[in-house]
Design an enzyme around this catalytic site. Structure first.
Site, PDB file in Angstrom:
ATOM      1  N   GLY A  12       1.037  -1.122  -0.030  1.00  0.00           N
ATOM      2  CA  GLY A  12      -0.057   0.011   0.028  1.00  0.00           C
ATOM      3  C   GLY A  12       0.832   1.410   0.093  1.00  0.00           C
ATOM      4  N   ASN A  14       1.510   3.010  -2.513  1.00  0.00           N
ATOM      5  CA  ASN A  14       0.654   4.082  -3.398  1.00  0.00           C
ATOM      6  C   ASN A  14      -0.436   4.603  -2.911  1.00  0.00           C
ATOM      7  OD1 ASN A  14       1.916   4.236  -6.255  1.00  0.00           O
ATOM      8  ND2 ASN A  14       2.104   1.941  -6.020  1.00  0.00           N
ATOM      9  N   ASN A 108      -5.901   2.864 -12.738  1.00  0.00           N
ATOM     10  CA  ASN A 108      -4.703   2.125 -12.635  1.00  0.00           C
ATOM     11  C   ASN A 108      -3.363   2.350 -12.514  1.00  0.00           C
ATOM     12  OD1 ASN A 108      -3.530  -0.681 -11.823  1.00  0.00           O
ATOM     13  ND2 ASN A 108      -3.176  -1.157 -14.066  1.00  0.00           N
ATOM     14  N   HIS A 110       0.476   1.087 -13.452  1.00  0.00           N
ATOM     15  CA  HIS A 110       1.183   0.139 -13.778  1.00  0.00           C
ATOM     16  C   HIS A 110       2.888   0.415 -13.699  1.00  0.00           C
ATOM     17  CE1 HIS A 110       2.029  -3.594 -15.790  1.00  0.00           C
ATOM     18  NE2 HIS A 110       3.003  -3.115 -16.528  1.00  0.00           N
TER      19      HIS A 110
END
Ligand code: GAR
Length: 207
Positions: A12, A14, A108, A110
């Site tokens: 976590g 991010n 998202n 990536h």
């Protein structure tokens, strides 16, 4: 005020970058309403709880079939009714029904420069292993909208990161996170919260 649902699977960092950016004002006009993890042991859940944010686990292991898991996850998202869903290291496939229910409202992060090193099998550390195996000199991270393909949706932000000759997958992962992911994910949320992003002809545009 944009209501965010953040989906996570692991550490976590991010999520933490998002929470810190909300606190510091780098993200304005948005707040994290809830966090969902597919993994009960995810440290990300603790980060959410420490902030008093609704945190829950919905794991495929709790359901007799993938379809049942998909229904439960989609149902929970619909109940929470967020304005934006942020996949911040969410390492399970998002159900198609959920993607359709939140069209152009799921982003998202990536850990590569899409379209390189993305798609099936490219997640987490595997991405950086593949980057080093191929010997590319520049990698980075991408924030994109989620469509029904794997890492194929409109690209919103990208940031490049230099690959060093002595990098290991771990050192490269750490640098990509610090120099790229933790910068562009909060920035993408702030742009969306500020009403500055549109999608036209399958491409994200910043106004
Ligand atoms: C991040 O590097 C993120 O880009 C990656 O998982 C990690 C999660 O770290 N996501 C993917 O690979 C998605 N295909 P975090 O839990 O510390 O944020």
């Amino acid at each position: 005020m944009l209501k965010l649902l953040v989906c996570v699977s692991g550490g976590g960092t991010n999520l933490q970058a998002i929470l810190d950016a909300v606190d510091s004002g780098k993200i304005s006009n948005a707040r994290v309403e809830a966090v969902i993890s597919n993994n009960a042991g995810a440290y990300a859940l603790k980060r959410a709880e420490a902030k008093g944010i609704l945190a829950c686990c919905i794991s495929p292991k709790q359901y007799e079939s993938r379809e049942a898991f998909n229904r439960a996850l989609t149902q929970k998202a619909l109940e929470l009714s967020p304005d934006l869903i942020v996949l911040a290291g969410f390492l399970v496939a998002v159900p198609e029904e959920m993607i359709r229910a939140f069209e152009n409202r799921i982003i998202n992060i990536h850990p590569s420069l899409i379209p390189s090193f993305c798609g099936v099998g490219y997640y987490g550390l595997h991405v950086h292993e593949a980057v080093l195996a191929r010997g590319v000199k520049v990698t980075g991270a991408t924030v994109h909208f989620v469509d029904c393909g794997m890492d194929t949706g409109p690209i919103l932000l990208q940031k490049a990161v230099e690959v060093r000759q002595d990098d290991t997958p771990k050192t490269l992962q750490e640098r990509v996170m610090e120099e790229a992911e933790w910068q562009i994910l909060p920035k993408a949320i702030d742009l969306i919260a500020g009403g500055r992003v549109t999608i036209e002809e399958g491409k994200a545009k910043i106004l």
